[in-house]
Design an enzyme around this catalytic site. Structure first.
Site: not given
Length: 566
Positions: A13, A60, A63, A67, A478, A501, A545, A548
């Site tokens: 992410e 996000c 998730c 939050h 996470r 994170s 997550c 590229c």
């Protein structure tokens, strides 16, 4: 000395760049950089605190609940609002199924391809695959006919030359260890998990009106009505549907995810000694038990991998540094700020894109460097289980010891990339087994005539103090998530979120201490520097997550090879 740059890291992410120095086939140093600025905390200033959760959900898109929960708890903490038992149980169910779904998705769709060679499954014998699957589980789809059908789909897929989500990966990499039959089995379950997760997450639609970002959260409780006689409220039919979906979630975890996890891990036991990281672990604890004042998953901190001592956690000991982050503090460099005093004034001082390398001696990330008692901390399922294990949590201890026994390793194996991956599976299993119990408690309360889901005693801002401050903690899939809020004259004065994170992807701090990603990569072996699969294994074990490309450079910074990566 070669320098490897992976930007962006895929299957995560957000936007993450890893720069690593490689000496003698191993990573000797690493830097973690988030390359995108987030400014929602600034947007929240002067708004009504009761609306904060609706904005913070948008931190996000993965998730989808976390939050909201942390934000609402922060406001409730600031205003000393107690919520009804039914609201706590509904929140636990929403949080629980979010964790279960998120962990399954992570294992199969974000992390499994670091261990599973999809194309190798084309060489598998479907009958032997069925025998392997039957030896580890009684899942009803364990048949040669089923696996032959999956293999035919895979052959047709490959023959068209359009591999879609399986394109650009390192198929045939020497670090892959699974036999073809195990690869075919895992591929089949990858596809099954896609369908499974679409079904079980309907629980969020029932309790939250939609997914992602359920809409029924509310400061003081929940906004979903309980009425056995109404089709527009939480009634017996909806409760039984939730029960069915929770049973389906648990069955897949027990009969597919955990057996697959153990089967895959058994081929990669050397990874029990790779990716240890900072050795400090933080868990805020979660799943309040109504009426007891206790958390089902306990809070605490472990320092220096010492499982003999769990340190009580205080929000006052959390600070954030920006010495290597693209922010400026008004008090100057070398100073850590508590989130209540946190500042998010950004000042980008890095190279202008496109660029080869970051200034890793200076500022190199949009992530701040959070510290607990001035120490970097790993958060996540591993931290959660280590704290619970060391605290004597009965279910956690039994599950962890059982998995370690099956793998034939000791507790020291937990401090690793493999341990991190195993911990997520154990966490998923325990929550899948516990969440139906919260539903049973809710059904029991309703049966006794208790329909209350909201405490509106302090809903009127006129009843609030002139100034208030609070924090809300949540153990997201996470890891440790914290929201801090300051309220003045019924409006948000300051708001800061320190997300999992942020802890794990932290750059260096004022003392030069590495963050968890950076520390975990040091010592990682690389079979082929042009295809740094092993770096992806350790980074993905934390579950950041997205997707590229990879860039690889030699010691002088010249591009050696450029490859797309899944």
């Amino acid at each position: 000395m070669a320098k490897i740059v992976i930007d962006p890291i895929t299957r995560i992410e957000g936007h993450l760049r890893i720069e690593a120095e490689v000496n003698n086939g191993k990573v000797s140093d690493a830097w973690s950089s988030s390359t995108m600025f987030r400014g929602i905390e600034k947007i929240l200033k002067t708004r009504d605190p009761r609306d904060a959760w609706f904005f913070t959900q948008r931190f996000c898109g993965v998730c989808t609940t976390v939050h909201s929960i942390a934000s609402i708890r922060a406001v409730e903490n600031a205003l000393n609002i107690k919520i009804p038992a039914n609201a706590e149980l509904i929140r636990n169910i929403i949080i629980g199924i979010q964790n279960v779904q998120d962990h399954v998705i992570h294992f199969y769709h974000l992390h499994a391809l670091d261990w599973v060679d999809i194309t190798s499954g084309l060489k598998a014998d479907p009958a032997k695959t069925a025998a392997l699957a039957a030896s580890i589980s009684d899942w009803p789809l364990n048949s040669a006919t089923y696996f032959r059908g999956v293999q035919e789909k895979l052959k047709a897929f490959v023959a068209k030359g359009r591999l879609g989500p399986f394109a650009n990966a390192y198929w045939g990499h020497p670090a892959y260890r699974l036999p073809p039959e195990a690869n075919l089995m895992a591929t089949a379950h990858y596809l099954e998990a896609l369908e499974w997760q679409k079904d079980v997450i309907k629980i969020h639609a029932i309790l939250g009106s939609k997914n992602p970002h359920p809409q029924t959260f509310l400061v003081g409780g929940m906004a979903i009505a309980i009425d056995p006689d109404s089709q527009n409220a939480l009634n017996a039919d909806k409760l039984m549907e939730i029960k069915r979906l929770l049973a389906k979630a648990r069955e897949f975890v027990e009969k597919v995810y955990i057996p697959d996890l153990l089967a895959v891990a058994s081929f990669y036991k050397e990874w029990a000694g790779i990716g240890g990281g900072v050795g400090n672990f933080l868990s805020y604890g979660d799943f309040p038990q109504p009426g007891s004042g206790q958390l089902w998953m306990p809070s605490g901190a472990i320092m220096g991998k010492d499982l003999s001592k769990v340190i009580p956690v205080s929000h006052e000991k959390v600070t954030e540094y920006v010495d290597h982050s693209w922010y400026e503090y008004s008090g100057g460099a070398g100073k850590g700020l508590h989130p209540w005093e946190g500042e998010s004034e950004h000042k980008y001082s890095g190279p202008k894109p496109p660029f080869k390398n970051l200034d890793t001696d200076g500022k190199y990330s949009w992530v701040k460097a959070p510290r607990y008692e001035d120490q970097p901390m790993e958060v996540g399922p591993l931290a959660r289980l280590l704290v619970a294990y060391a605290s004597g949590h009965k279910e956690v201890k039994g599950a962890v010891d059982g998995v370690l026994h099956k793998l034939g390793v000791g507790p020291e194996a937990l401090f690793s990339t493999l341990g991190r991956t195993a911990a997520r599976g154990i966490d998923c299993l325990l929550i899948a087994q516990e969440t139906p119990k919260w539903l049973d408690q809710l059904i029991d309360n309703i049966g006794k005539g208790d329909y209350k889901v909201h405490n509106n005693e302090k809903w009127d801002p006129a009843t609030w103090p002139a100034e208030a401050a609070g924090y809300g903690w949540h153990e997201a899939p996470r890891g440790a998530l914290g929201h801090w809020i300051k309220i003045k004259d019924q409006k948000i004065l300051n708001y800061q979120a320190v997300v999992p994170s942020t802890w794990n992807a932290s750059p260096r701090d004022a003392k030069g201490l590495r963050g968890p990603y950076e520390a975990a990569l040091v010592g990682t072996p690389l079979a082929d520097p042009n295809k740094p699969l092993e770096i992806l294994r350790t980074i993905h074990s934390f579950d950041p997550c997205l997707a590229c490309a990879v860039h690889v450079f030699d010691a002088s910074g010249n591009e050696m090879v450029k490859v797309n990566v899944l």
